[in-house]
Design a protein around this motif. Structure first.
Motif, short mmCIF file in Angstrom:
data_model
loop_
_atom_site.label_atom_id
_atom_site.label_comp_id
_atom_site.label_asym_id
_atom_site.label_seq_id
_atom_site.Cartn_x
_atom_site.Cartn_y
_atom_site.Cartn_z
N SER A 25 3.48 21.67 -49.15
CA SER A 25 3.67 21.21 -50.52
C SER A 25 3.96 19.72 -50.55
CB SER A 25 4.83 21.98 -51.18
OG SER A 25 4.57 23.36 -51.20
N GLY A 26 4.80 19.27 -49.62
CA GLY A 26 5.09 17.84 -49.52
C GLY A 26 3.85 17.04 -49.18
N GLN A 27 3.02 17.57 -48.28
CA GLN A 27 1.77 16.88 -47.93
C GLN A 27 0.85 16.79 -49.14
OE1 GLN A 27 -0.07 18.79 -44.57
NE2 GLN A 27 1.61 18.32 -43.18
N ASN A 28 0.78 17.86 -49.92
CA ASN A 28 -0.07 17.84 -51.12
C ASN A 28 0.41 16.77 -52.11
OD1 ASN A 28 -1.56 19.97 -50.10
ND2 ASN A 28 -0.47 21.53 -51.26
N ALA A 29 1.73 16.70 -52.29
CA ALA A 29 2.29 15.70 -53.21
C ALA A 29 2.04 14.29 -52.69
CB ALA A 29 3.79 15.94 -53.40
N LYS A 30 2.18 14.10 -51.38
CA LYS A 30 1.95 12.77 -50.80
C LYS A 30 0.49 12.36 -50.94
CE LYS A 30 3.72 9.26 -48.56
NZ LYS A 30 4.77 8.43 -49.19
N ALA A 31 -0.42 13.31 -50.73
CA ALA A 31 -1.85 13.01 -50.89
C ALA A 31 -2.16 12.63 -52.33
CB ALA A 31 -2.68 14.21 -50.46
N PHE A 32 -1.53 13.31 -53.28
CA PHE A 32 -1.70 12.98 -54.70
C PHE A 32 -1.24 11.55 -54.97
CE2 PHE A 32 1.00 12.73 -58.57
CZ PHE A 32 0.00 12.71 -59.54
N ILE A 33 -0.06 11.19 -54.48
CA ILE A 33 0.47 9.83 -54.68
C ILE A 33 -0.46 8.79 -54.08
CG2 ILE A 33 2.36 8.26 -54.12
CD1 ILE A 33 3.20 10.24 -56.19
N GLN A 34 -0.87 9.01 -52.83
CA GLN A 34 -1.70 8.03 -52.14
C GLN A 34 -3.05 7.86 -52.81
OE1 GLN A 34 -0.66 6.02 -49.84
NE2 GLN A 34 1.34 7.00 -49.71
N SER A 35 -3.58 8.94 -53.37
CA SER A 35 -4.87 8.85 -54.05
C SER A 35 -4.77 7.96 -55.29
CB SER A 35 -5.34 10.25 -54.45
OG SER A 35 -6.52 10.20 -55.23
N ILE A 36 -3.65 8.03 -56.00
CA ILE A 36 -3.50 7.27 -57.24
C ILE A 36 -3.12 5.82 -56.96
CG2 ILE A 36 -2.22 7.11 -59.42
CD1 ILE A 36 -4.26 9.39 -59.27
N ILE A 37 -2.27 5.55 -55.97
CA ILE A 37 -1.81 4.18 -55.73
C ILE A 37 -2.81 3.35 -54.95
CG2 ILE A 37 0.61 4.91 -55.79
CD1 ILE A 37 0.68 4.54 -52.75
N ASP A 38 -3.93 3.93 -54.57
CA ASP A 38 -4.97 3.19 -53.83
C ASP A 38 -5.25 1.86 -54.54
OD1 ASP A 38 -7.22 2.23 -52.60
OD2 ASP A 38 -8.38 4.07 -52.76
N PRO A 39 -5.00 0.73 -53.88
CA PRO A 39 -5.13 -0.57 -54.56
C PRO A 39 -6.56 -0.96 -54.90
CG PRO A 39 -4.66 -0.89 -52.22
CD PRO A 39 -4.51 0.58 -52.50
N ARG A 40 -7.53 -0.13 -54.52
CA ARG A 40 -8.93 -0.45 -54.82
C ARG A 40 -9.43 0.26 -56.06
NH1 ARG A 40 -11.00 1.86 -49.59
NH2 ARG A 40 -9.21 3.16 -50.07
N VAL A 41 -8.52 0.98 -56.76
CA VAL A 41 -8.93 1.68 -57.97
C VAL A 41 -7.89 1.47 -59.07
CG1 VAL A 41 -10.09 3.48 -56.62
CG2 VAL A 41 -7.76 3.85 -57.41
N ILE A 42 -8.29 1.74 -60.30
CA ILE A 42 -7.33 1.88 -61.39
C ILE A 42 -6.94 3.36 -61.44
CG2 ILE A 42 -6.95 1.65 -63.87
CD1 ILE A 42 -7.32 -1.01 -62.47
N GLY A 43 -5.66 3.66 -61.31
CA GLY A 43 -5.24 5.05 -61.17
C GLY A 43 -4.31 5.51 -62.27
N PHE A 44 -4.47 6.76 -62.66
CA PHE A 44 -3.59 7.40 -63.63
C PHE A 44 -3.29 8.81 -63.11
CE2 PHE A 44 -3.29 9.45 -68.12
CZ PHE A 44 -1.91 9.39 -68.08
N GLY A 45 -2.04 9.03 -62.73
CA GLY A 45 -1.63 10.33 -62.22
C GLY A 45 -0.68 11.01 -63.19
N THR A 46 -0.89 12.29 -63.43
CA THR A 46 -0.01 13.04 -64.32
C THR A 46 0.60 14.23 -63.58
OG1 THR A 46 -1.89 14.34 -65.17
CG2 THR A 46 -1.23 12.38 -66.42
N ILE A 47 1.80 14.58 -63.98
CA ILE A 47 2.49 15.74 -63.44
C ILE A 47 2.93 16.56 -64.64
CG2 ILE A 47 4.28 16.53 -61.86
CD1 ILE A 47 4.40 13.49 -60.96
N ASP A 48 2.08 17.47 -65.05
CA ASP A 48 2.37 18.28 -66.23
C ASP A 48 3.31 19.42 -65.85
OD1 ASP A 48 2.23 18.82 -68.87
OD2 ASP A 48 0.16 19.48 -68.91
#
Length: 645
Positions: free
Chosen positions: A366-389
């Motif tokens: 679960s922690g790995q999944n959350a970390k992968a989510f964070i890293q995907s959004i903070i990637d400095p080569r994209v504009i990112g929007f992450g939501t946690i509903d």
């Protein structure tokens, strides 16, 4: 929370200087398995082919060592790859791309490991060891740093391989088990082990060129995961985790033990909403619209957003409200705006939602999944929007016996990522947490939301007429009547009314504090008086800490940016988006508005109202639970007394 875009540029000349050593490894070496079970001589198909049929092209690079004699332990990766598929006498483009990618990944790993060693005592310890004068007291440190260098080398090799060859990915998939020959005594032995294992994996799984790519990519993923897991408790890696390296030629980034992924836009299938379709929720809508444009000010060359430097950028926010008040619609509106702006500018946009599907029963997953989510959004080569509903269901509340281990893992990752010691705010992304029951969210995690969006839905008579008109659609002949549709949703007028309403608190508990302080010291129009009010709030609610003050001041800075970037700036990229960083910063600075005491007071009341609202709900829930437990206990005693058991 640090705000920086510092990265160490990896020189292309340094990488190419390691091409010869990388090619030597691929061309041939001997390795006797130390951990992996040996392979019987009869199993020749799984062995490296050694001296393969003559290639059409033979390297003449000077300095290469001769091929090792053909033995059971010989590893000839080039020959292994060339023998895959049909034999037409020439290496196919796909196989050539794989060979080039593996060589480059090896060279990048050598370069980064070399720079890592230079930032530690390892270089000097190696020299002392070669000269036979390594002090006995330094042997333990030497061994630790050799292992650290090996882990860095193996992880970067895996990450670079996955990144470089990701463009060659096909529909084929391969399941690679754990790499048994994972050696970490030193970097050279470590590479010998994993290349031996890669050679075996190619022999076992790569029956075609497409399967070759899938095998190498699957192997790279497993290698990264094993290296990151082993590095979790390994000493001597501070110099690697604390620095980010960038290979400009490939767009490849090394940022600790976090896999690098190619910048690409996520395919969005959600139904976007226009701002006028969000009825009510005036402040939340206004802030979401501003934030969408703020994200677009991000400068990809500088790796920083002027708003992050000037102040006022919202990195994390929480939207809370009753069910059905419009949280999902707000997400659809903001994602739609950012997606539209990115399409105009040609920027990659990535949207992702962390859902309850990411809670896994496997420990650590679960922690790995959350970390992968964070890293995907903070990637400095994209504009990112992450939501946690529905974050109250996803992230566990510490101390709550009903929180699962997976939920607590996600809480820990989000807390560290949103306001941890290593959190970097570049201004290219934002995270929104949404909940119908924010009182069930861990207090420390909730306070990491820098802004609060109260999603209260339609409030006025005009709001209810507008939402009825919107949801009825066009398939009717009912007249609207005496009402100008959507005029009440005019954002600036509605927002002004909403902000003015926070001149006094809304929650009863906070209103008592406000009245008491105002009676004692008068109007709250100086920093001293405002500080006195803050201390009185803290006495009423001990959870109102320094982090709350920081969130309030961040909100005030956002109010200083109380303007929307002009639509023209989004529609004509040359006017603003494509300007260099300094020009964009000056254009934004010119639009700042003065901060007033009334503005500060409104933000204190807005934030404190939300905390009192959460606390009241949380207390009521706790009291209700205790009442239920007491009633159950009394009923159980009654049944026992009557013998009804």
């Amino acid at each position: 929370m640090s705000q920086t875009n510092d990265q160490i540029a990896v020189s292309e000349d340094d990488i190419r200087a390691h091409y010869t050593a990388a090619l030597q490894l691929m061309d041939g070496f001997d390795h006797s398995p130390r951990i992996a079970s040996g392979v019987d001589a009869a199993q020749t198909p799984s062995k490296s082919p050694g001296l393969a049929r003559r290639r059409a092209f033979r390297t003449t690079t000077p300095g290469l060592t001769a091929r090792t004699s053909q033995r059971a332990e010989a590893v000839h990766l080039i020959s292994r790859i060339e023998t895959i598929g049909d034999d037409d006498g020439l290496t196919s483009p796909l196989k050539a791309n794989v060979l080039q990618g593996v060589r480059r990944a090896l060279a990048v790993s050598f370069t980064v490991a070399e720079q890592f060693a230079a930032r530690t005592p390892l270089v000097e310890l190696k020299r002392q060891n070669r000269e036979g004068r390594l002090p006995a007291a330094q042997k333990s440190t030497f061994s630790e740093l050799l292992m650290a260098e090996a882990l860095v080398t193996l992880f970067v090799f895996g990450s670079a391989s996955a990144f470089i060859l990701g463009a060659q990915r096909t529909e084929d998939t391969v399941e690679i088990g754990e790499i048994d020959e994972f050696l970490t005594e030193n970097a050279q032995l470590g590479l010998h082990g994993v290349l031996w294992a890669l050679d075996q994996a190619i022999a076992d799984f790569a029956g075609s060129e497409q399967q070759l790519v899938a095998t190498v990519l699957a192997f790279a993923e497993v290698l990264m995961e094993q290296a990151a897991t082993r590095a979790h408790a390994a000493p001597g890696l501070e110099a690697f985790r604390g620095v980010s390296w960038r290979v400009a030629e490939d767009g490849f980034t090394v940022d600790g033990f976090t896999p690098s992924v190619r910048a690409k836009t996520t395919a969005l299938t959600m139904s976007f909403k226009k701002p006028h379709e969000v009825v009510g929720n005036h402040i939340a809508k206004y802030q979401a619209m501003k934030l969408a444009k703020m994200l677009m000010a991000y400068d990809f060359d500088r790796g920083l957003n002027p708003f992050a430097e000037l102040g006022g950028f919202i990195f994390t926010f929480m939207g809370d409200g009753k069910p059905g008040t419009g949280k999902t619609t707000l997400i659809q509106m903001m994602a739609g705006l950012v997606n539209e702006y990115c399409q105009v500018a040609g920027y990659p946009f990535r949207y992702q939602n962390l859902s309850t599907d990411n809670i896994d029963s496997y420990q650590g997953k679960s922690g790995q999944n959350a970390k992968a989510f964070i890293q995907s959004i903070i990637d400095p080569r994209v504009i990112g929007f992450g939501t946690i509903d529905d974050i109250d269901q996803l992230a566990g509340k510490r101390g709550d016996r009903q929180s699962s281990a997976g939920q607590l893992e996600i809480t820990a990752v989000l807390m560290e990522s949103f306001a941890g010691a290593n959190t970097v705010v570049r201004g290219n992304c934002t995270f929104g947490m949404f909940s119908n029951y924010p009182e069930n969210v861990d207090d420390a995690l909730r306070q990491r939301a820098g802004a609060r969006f109260l999603v209260d839905g339609p409030q006025t008579q005009e709001d209810y007429i507008d939402i009825l008109y919107l949801l009825m659609g066009k398939n009717h002949d009912i007249p609207v009547g005496q009402h100008e549709v959507f005029s009440a949703q005019e954002i600036k007028r509605a927002v002004a009314r909403s902000f003015e309403a926070h001149a006094k608190p809304h929650e009863a508990g906070l209103l008592d504090v406000f009245d008491q302080v105002s009676d004692e010291i008068g109007d709250l129009d100086t920093l001293a008086k405002l500080g006195t009010y803050l201390k009185a709030i803290q006495k009423a609610d001990p959870r109102f800490t320094g982090r709350a003050i920081k969130n309030i001041t961040d909100a005030v800075k956002t109010r200083a940016m109380d303007f929307e970037l002009p639509d023209l700036w989004m529609e004509e990229p040359d006017v603003f988006l494509f300007q260099d960083y300094a020009v964009k910063k000056d254009m934004i600075a010119e639009m700042q508005v003065p901060v007033t005491s009334q503005m500060v007071l409104q933000e204190i009341n807005r934030y404190a109202d939300s905390e009192f609202r959460y606390a009241d709900k949380s207390d009521e829930v706790a009291i209700a639970d205790m009442i239920r437990d007491y009633q159950r206990s009394e009923e159980a005693k009654r049944r026992i007394a009557k013998g009804h058991v």
